[in-house]
Design an enzyme around this catalytic site. Structure first.
Site: not given
Length: 364
Positions: A76, A129
């Protein structure tokens, strides 16, 4: 060199992995397309197995031995698309540095080395994250590796040994409404005073700690206020970067002490608190990186960062040697000009391949 030519540039097939990830915009919460592509791509690269795990992470495995090196990157990114382009040997795109570049380097290094008897190389593209590290929190409960490498930009010649902890909280003050001419302190004034007191405490705490990694760094990230006719209230959102000797529980205790001295004040912790983490230098993993960097023509260095990463989430529970590593300049994280040097990416792949070979005692 155009992007199409780069996909199959002779001698550098690892660029296809980097390009494939960068072409799939994947801010936190929107990772599915990138995960599906990476799983298929790892199959194509000859991984023993590749799949999306129950948390939605992309997982690739090479080999089937009892010992394990786990490489955890994150797939991400922060929001904000950057047009993909090549310029002066650099590739521009969201996530090129933070942290699809490091993840792509993991994927390619493991594929280059291939299976080694007695060992298993696991590459994971973790979700979320940039928010609450939900992917890493799942991974932390599923594996017990012998060595762990976390994908974050350190520049190819450097290893990140430590990250500060973090904790978030709201401090809210409520007061009965009084006439503005009464001279009685209202909730907004009390909240401003609380923030000043917290800054003063941090300044005193940090006075004997010149290194940023050892300091407590509170940041005011939001504020709000209002009233209902009978009372007024003010709320502060505080995020703190915490050193090793100040775990989140101690930080929240300090906030509670501060609130106890302010009538009508209460503290509410928010999200996931993360303690600081510092890796040991004298481990087989660190020695393998030092040798790999030197073999690639670099001068190794060590970094301590003031942010927080998935290293903090997984390493304490695993208890194995762990570091963070990856190509890219972290000063470009989250910026509109985020870009990665292709030369640096290739050097990082070579370093990682050498590290895996040394850890597994594989022949060159």
């Amino acid at each position: 060199m155009e992007l199409e030519a780069l996909r199959s540039y002779p001698g550098h097939p690892e660029y296809a992995t980097l390009l494939g990830l960068l072409e799939r915009y994947s801010p936190s919460g929107e990772e599915d397309a990138a995960v599906a592509w990476l799983v298929a791509h790892m199959h194509a690269l000859g991984y023993t197995s590749a799949f999306a795990d129950p948390a939605g992470n992309a997982v690739g495995v090479i080999g089937a031995g009892p010992r394990q090196v786990l490489m955890l990157g994150h797939i991400d990114t922060v929001p904000g698309q950057i047009p993909l382009r090549l310029q002066d040997g650099n590739i521009y795109g969201r996530g090129s540095v933070d942290a699809k570049g490091p993840l792509a380097a993991f994927v390619q290094a493991a594929a280059r080395l291939g299976a080694v008897p007695g060992w298993q190389f696991v590459v994971i593209g973790g979700r979320d994250e940039e928010r609450q590290s939900l992917g890493a929190r799942y991974v932390a409960t599923q594996y017990r590796p012998d060595f762990a490498i976390i994908g974050e930009p350190s520049q190819w010649q450097r290893l990140t040994l430590g990250y500060k902890g973090s904790a978030q909280a709201t401090l809210t003050v409520r007061r009965e409404r009084a006439h503005s001419a009464s001279g009685v302190e209202n909730a907004c004034e009390a909240a401003v005073g609380a923030w000043g007191a917290l800054q003063a405490w941090a300044a005193g705490y940090n006075a004997s700690r010149p290194r940023a990694f050892d300091q407590a760094l509170p940041v005011l990230t939001g504020l709000a206020s209002g009233e209902d006719g009978f009372a007024n209230w003010a709320s502060l959102q505080v995020n703190a970067r915490l050193p090793l000797e100040l775990p989140p529980q101690a930080w929240y205790a300090r906030l509670d002490e501060l609130a106890a001295a302010i009538p009508g004040a209460v503290v509410h912790p928010q999200g996931y608190a993360i303690p600081a983490y510092l890796a040991q230098k004298n481990t087989p993993l660190v020695r393998a990186f030092l040798a790999g960097i030197r073999a690639a023509g670099g001068q190794p260095g060590f970094v301590l960062k003031s942010g927080t990463a998935d290293l903090n989430v997984v390493a304490p529970g695993w208890g194995c040697p762990a570091v963070a590593y990856g190509p890219g300049d972290s000063a470009l994280d989250h910026t509109p000009g985020e870009h990665l040097s292709l030369e640096e990416f290739s050097r990082a792949v070579a370093v990682l391949q050498a590290v895996l070979r040394q850890l597994a005692h594989a022949p060159a």
